[in-house]
Design an enzyme around this catalytic site. Structure first.
Site, PDB file in Angstrom:
ATOM      1  N   LYS A  41       0.814  -1.200   0.000  1.00 37.38           N
ATOM      2  CA  LYS A  41       0.000   0.000   0.000  1.00 37.38           C
ATOM      3  C   LYS A  41       0.852   1.256   0.000  1.00 37.38           C
ATOM      4  O   LYS A  41       0.369   2.351  -0.338  1.00 37.38           O
ATOM      5  CB  LYS A  41      -0.880   0.045   1.281  1.00 37.38           C
ATOM      6  CG  LYS A  41      -1.870  -1.058   1.437  1.00 37.38           C
ATOM      7  CD  LYS A  41      -2.544  -0.881   2.801  1.00 37.38           C
ATOM      8  CE  LYS A  41      -3.370  -2.095   3.161  1.00 37.38           C
ATOM      9  NZ  LYS A  41      -3.918  -1.975   4.524  1.00 37.38           N
ATOM     10  N   ASP A 101      14.221  -0.816   1.220  1.00 33.38           N
ATOM     11  CA  ASP A 101      14.910  -1.135   2.472  1.00 33.38           C
ATOM     12  C   ASP A 101      15.888  -2.272   2.153  1.00 33.38           C
ATOM     13  O   ASP A 101      16.962  -2.027   1.608  1.00 33.38           O
ATOM     14  CB  ASP A 101      13.827  -1.503   3.492  1.00 33.38           C
ATOM     15  CG  ASP A 101      14.361  -1.763   4.882  1.00 33.38           C
ATOM     16  OD1 ASP A 101      15.202  -0.999   5.362  1.00 33.38           O
ATOM     17  OD2 ASP A 101      13.928  -2.752   5.503  1.00 33.38           O
ATOM     18  N   LYS A 129      16.926   3.411   1.655  1.00 32.96           N
ATOM     19  CA  LYS A 129      17.759   3.092   2.825  1.00 32.96           C
ATOM     20  C   LYS A 129      18.835   2.125   2.350  1.00 32.96           C
ATOM     21  O   LYS A 129      18.813   0.936   2.648  1.00 32.96           O
ATOM     22  CB  LYS A 129      16.905   2.426   3.912  1.00 32.96           C
ATOM     23  CG  LYS A 129      15.976   3.369   4.614  1.00 32.96           C
ATOM     24  CD  LYS A 129      15.540   2.829   5.954  1.00 32.96           C
ATOM     25  CE  LYS A 129      14.240   2.093   5.851  1.00 32.96           C
ATOM     26  NZ  LYS A 129      13.655   1.761   7.161  1.00 32.96           N
ATOM     27  N   PHE A 150      13.278   4.466  10.777  1.00 38.90           N
ATOM     28  CA  PHE A 150      11.944   4.005  10.407  1.00 38.90           C
ATOM     29  C   PHE A 150      11.062   5.226  10.207  1.00 38.90           C
ATOM     30  O   PHE A 150      10.827   6.005  11.119  1.00 38.90           O
ATOM     31  CB  PHE A 150      11.355   3.070  11.468  1.00 38.90           C
ATOM     32  CG  PHE A 150      10.130   2.372  10.946  1.00 38.90           C
ATOM     33  CD1 PHE A 150      10.255   1.261  10.120  1.00 38.90           C
ATOM     34  CD2 PHE A 150       8.855   2.840  11.245  1.00 38.90           C
ATOM     35  CE1 PHE A 150       9.130   0.630   9.594  1.00 38.90           C
ATOM     36  CE2 PHE A 150       7.727   2.209  10.721  1.00 38.90           C
ATOM     37  CZ  PHE A 150       7.872   1.102   9.902  1.00 38.90           C
ATOM     38  N   VAL A 151      10.608   5.388   8.969  1.00 29.41           N
ATOM     39  CA  VAL A 151       9.842   6.585   8.629  1.00 29.41           C
ATOM     40  C   VAL A 151       8.376   6.249   8.359  1.00 29.41           C
ATOM     41  O   VAL A 151       8.040   5.116   7.994  1.00 29.41           O
ATOM     42  CB  VAL A 151      10.447   7.314   7.406  1.00 29.41           C
ATOM     43  CG1 VAL A 151      11.783   7.931   7.746  1.00 29.41           C
ATOM     44  CG2 VAL A 151      10.574   6.381   6.212  1.00 29.41           C
ATOM     45  N   ASP A 157       3.369   3.402   6.733  1.00 24.70           N
ATOM     46  CA  ASP A 157       2.627   3.210   7.978  1.00 24.70           C
ATOM     47  C   ASP A 157       3.498   2.678   9.107  1.00 24.70           C
ATOM     48  O   ASP A 157       4.594   2.160   8.896  1.00 24.70           O
ATOM     49  CB  ASP A 157       1.499   2.200   7.761  1.00 24.70           C
ATOM     50  CG  ASP A 157       2.025   0.765   7.639  1.00 24.70           C
ATOM     51  OD1 ASP A 157       2.981   0.552   6.868  1.00 24.70           O
ATOM     52  OD2 ASP A 157       1.511  -0.126   8.331  1.00 24.70           O
ATOM     53  N   ARG A 163      -0.293   6.671   7.383  1.00 26.03           N
ATOM     54  CA  ARG A 163      -0.158   6.687   5.918  1.00 26.03           C
ATOM     55  C   ARG A 163      -0.643   8.013   5.335  1.00 26.03           C
ATOM     56  O   ARG A 163      -0.156   8.469   4.315  1.00 26.03           O
ATOM     57  CB  ARG A 163      -0.991   5.567   5.276  1.00 26.03           C
ATOM     58  CG  ARG A 163      -0.458   4.166   5.507  1.00 26.03           C
ATOM     59  CD  ARG A 163      -1.119   3.197   4.544  1.00 26.03           C
ATOM     60  NE  ARG A 163      -1.008   1.811   4.972  1.00 26.03           N
ATOM     61  CZ  ARG A 163       0.052   1.030   4.737  1.00 26.03           C
ATOM     62  NH1 ARG A 163       1.087   1.503   4.089  1.00 26.03           N
ATOM     63  NH2 ARG A 163       0.060  -0.220   5.156  1.00 26.03           N
TER      64      ARG A 163
HETATM   65  P1  5GP Z   1      12.154  -4.184   1.263  1.00 26.38           P
HETATM   66  O1  5GP Z   1      11.602  -5.320   0.501  1.00 26.38           O
HETATM   67  O2  5GP Z   1      12.969  -3.221   0.422  1.00 26.38           O
HETATM   68  O3  5GP Z   1      12.917  -4.637   2.486  1.00 26.38           O
HETATM   69  O4  5GP Z   1      10.950  -3.413   1.902  1.00 26.38           O
HETATM   70  C1  5GP Z   1      10.191  -2.522   1.207  1.00 26.38           C
HETATM   71  C2  5GP Z   1       8.887  -2.264   1.947  1.00 26.38           C
HETATM   72  O5  5GP Z   1       9.066  -2.262   3.370  1.00 26.38           O
HETATM   73  C3  5GP Z   1       8.368  -0.898   1.582  1.00 26.38           C
HETATM   74  O6  5GP Z   1       7.473  -1.011   0.506  1.00 26.38           O
HETATM   75  C4  5GP Z   1       7.658  -0.484   2.852  1.00 26.38           C
HETATM   76  O7  5GP Z   1       6.342  -0.937   2.817  1.00 26.38           O
HETATM   77  C5  5GP Z   1       8.363  -1.199   3.960  1.00 26.38           C
HETATM   78  N1  5GP Z   1       9.326  -0.304   4.621  1.00 26.38           N
HETATM   79  C6  5GP Z   1      10.669  -0.299   4.500  1.00 26.38           C
HETATM   80  N2  5GP Z   1      11.227   0.658   5.256  1.00 26.38           N
HETATM   81  C7  5GP Z   1      10.200   1.301   5.849  1.00 26.38           C
HETATM   82  C8  5GP Z   1      10.125   2.424   6.758  1.00 26.38           C
HETATM   83  O8  5GP Z   1      11.116   3.051   7.178  1.00 26.38           O
HETATM   84  N3  5GP Z   1       8.876   2.782   7.153  1.00 26.38           N
HETATM   85  C9  5GP Z   1       7.751   2.153   6.736  1.00 26.38           C
HETATM   86  N4  5GP Z   1       6.583   2.605   7.188  1.00 26.38           N
HETATM   87  N5  5GP Z   1       7.779   1.102   5.883  1.00 26.38           N
HETATM   88  C10 5GP Z   1       8.995   0.691   5.450  1.00 26.38           C
HETATM   89 MG    MG Z   2       3.998  -1.176   6.106  1.00 27.43          MG
END
Ligand code: 5GP
Ligand code: MG
Length: 185
Positions: A41, A101, A129, A150-151, A157, A163
């Protein structure tokens, strides 16, 4: 009403960076049309703003995906809760998420959609990140690189809260104590 948090990026900063990315994307895809794949989302707000700021025609599709397993694992597995309905064969695909992330979500989606014969496949994020990357992922369009914070806000969210904030803020760590803070969507 959610409590006020200190903005890391306010509405102007988000809008300016978003337009800068939209201009680059419009130049790169001039003369072709684009399928924007919005990763739900979190990317709902960013993808909607980006699509409205592009000078090239675009269609928009939504995938609801979350990565799972140990976040340190390089294995890219994502759970798809809802897939796109648009046929992307022969199309230019731009995956859009608000934040990368570990990179596993976008890496897995890239691999998944590459199998459907798109003309090209790239990815765009507002925030990166990069220090947390475990997946082999090359991002084509990055707004801001941020440290391991963590944002929330602008689609992102914590336990489905925040959100709707028009700005992006760092969640005070006292708010996350005792709860998992790496949700996937
Ligand atoms: P990844 O697969 O790159 O580890 O994670 C991506 C997803 O993790 C993003 O689409 C998001 O939903 C969530 N995410 C990663 N870092 C953050 C953060 O700092 N805050 C929030 N709210 N969601 C995050
Ligand atoms: Mg989330």
């Amino acid at each position: 009403m959610d409590e006020e948090l200190e903005p890391l990026f306010d509405e102007d900063a988000i809008r300016n960076k978003m337009q800068e990315l939209a201009d680059r994307i419009s130049r790169d895809y001039a003369g072709s049309d684009l399928v924007i794949v919005c990763v739900l989302k979190a990317a709902a707000f960013f993808a909607a703003d980006l699509a409205r700021s592009l000078a090239v025609p675009s269609r928009i599709a939504f995938v609801c995906a979350s990565s799972y397993g140990a976040s340190t694992s390089a294995v890219t597995e994502v759970e798809i809760r809802k897939d796109i309905e648009i046929d992307i064969s022969g199309k230019h695909v731009l995956l859009v998420d608000t934040i990368a992330d570990s990179g596993r979500t976008l890496a897995a989606l890239t691999a998944r959609y590459a199998q459907r014969g798109p003309a090209s496949i790239r990815s765009a994020v507002l925030l990166d990140k990069r220090s947390r990357r475990t997946a082999d992922l090359r991002l084509n369009y990055v707004g801001f690189e941020i440290p391991d914070l963590f944002v929330v806000g602008y689609g992102m969210d914590f336990a489905e809260k925040y959100r709707n904030l028009p700005y992006i803020a760092v969640l005070p760590s006292s708010d996350t104590e005792g709860e998992g803070n790496r949700p996937g969507t």
